[in-house]
Design a protein around this motif. Sequence first.
Motif, mmCIF file in Angstrom:
data_model
loop_
_atom_site.group_PDB
_atom_site.id
_atom_site.type_symbol
_atom_site.label_atom_id
_atom_site.label_comp_id
_atom_site.label_asym_id
_atom_site.label_seq_id
_atom_site.Cartn_x
_atom_site.Cartn_y
_atom_site.Cartn_z
ATOM 1 N N ARG A 194 41.376 21.936 70.676
ATOM 2 C CA ARG A 194 40.809 22.689 71.796
ATOM 3 C C ARG A 194 39.984 21.762 72.708
ATOM 4 N NH1 ARG A 194 39.385 26.460 68.918
ATOM 5 N NH2 ARG A 194 37.336 25.720 68.290
ATOM 6 N N ARG A 195 39.158 20.939 72.122
ATOM 7 C CA ARG A 195 38.323 20.031 72.928
ATOM 8 C C ARG A 195 39.169 18.967 73.636
ATOM 9 N NH1 ARG A 195 32.972 20.977 72.113
ATOM 10 N NH2 ARG A 195 32.482 22.249 70.302
ATOM 11 N N GLU A 196 40.210 18.501 72.974
ATOM 12 C CA GLU A 196 41.109 17.529 73.607
ATOM 13 C C GLU A 196 41.783 18.155 74.828
ATOM 14 O OE1 GLU A 196 43.126 13.909 74.180
ATOM 15 O OE2 GLU A 196 41.482 14.365 72.816
ATOM 16 N N GLU A 197 42.230 19.380 74.687
ATOM 17 C CA GLU A 197 42.855 20.075 75.816
ATOM 18 C C GLU A 197 41.857 20.276 76.958
ATOM 19 O OE1 GLU A 197 44.397 23.652 74.091
ATOM 20 O OE2 GLU A 197 45.968 22.578 72.980
ATOM 21 N N GLU A 198 40.623 20.622 76.627
ATOM 22 C CA GLU A 198 39.585 20.788 77.655
ATOM 23 C C GLU A 198 39.357 19.480 78.406
ATOM 24 O OE1 GLU A 198 36.073 22.204 75.691
ATOM 25 O OE2 GLU A 198 36.976 24.142 75.193
ATOM 26 N N MET A 199 39.284 18.378 77.670
ATOM 27 C CA MET A 199 39.039 17.085 78.306
ATOM 28 C C MET A 199 40.225 16.670 79.167
ATOM 29 S SD MET A 199 36.005 16.122 77.710
ATOM 30 C CE MET A 199 35.501 17.834 77.699
ATOM 31 N N GLN A 200 41.429 16.940 78.704
ATOM 32 C CA GLN A 200 42.604 16.609 79.510
ATOM 33 C C GLN A 200 42.607 17.416 80.806
ATOM 34 O OE1 GLN A 200 46.055 17.174 77.045
ATOM 35 N NE2 GLN A 200 45.646 15.325 75.843
ATOM 36 N N THR A 201 42.238 18.684 80.739
ATOM 37 C CA THR A 201 42.168 19.534 81.926
ATOM 38 C C THR A 201 41.110 19.007 82.888
ATOM 39 O OG1 THR A 201 42.887 21.457 80.660
ATOM 40 C CG2 THR A 201 41.755 21.881 82.749
ATOM 41 N N ARG A 202 39.955 18.641 82.376
ATOM 42 C CA ARG A 202 38.892 18.095 83.230
ATOM 43 C C ARG A 202 39.315 16.774 83.857
ATOM 44 N NH1 ARG A 202 33.201 19.130 80.063
ATOM 45 N NH2 ARG A 202 33.368 21.401 80.045
ATOM 46 N N ASP B 6 39.443 22.887 66.431
ATOM 47 C CA ASP B 6 38.369 22.540 67.360
ATOM 48 C C ASP B 6 38.683 21.224 68.079
ATOM 49 O OD1 ASP B 6 35.783 23.085 68.528
ATOM 50 O OD2 ASP B 6 35.005 21.430 67.305
#
Length: 104
Positions: free
Chosen positions: A89-97, A86
């Motif tokens: 996954r959240r780190e990747e989401e934040m990097q994408t944003r 988790d």
Amino acid sequence: MRDAEGGGLTFAVVVEQLGEAARGVRSVTQVAQAGAVEGLPQAVSLGHDRLTQVLIDFCGRWDRGLSLLVGDSTAMADTLEETAADYRRREEEMQTRYRGAPAR
């Protein structure tokens, strides 16, 4: 820990350590599973009836406790692995944003 500017408190999660903890718990669980004391023959005799019964009762309780511990530790390792996934996954989401955010 303090942030780089010496301001408020902050925290960090080292995701790799969550994975290491899960592997450690699983390793201990495997060792514990191999140490079952079930199957002690009921006909065993220690030369004293009461002592024999106490030993048999103890071994039964020990095995039940070990089984419960193994079940709990497996669930703990699963939760550690899920938590690490988790965080990733959240780190990747934040990097994408962050990459998609307009520059100021």
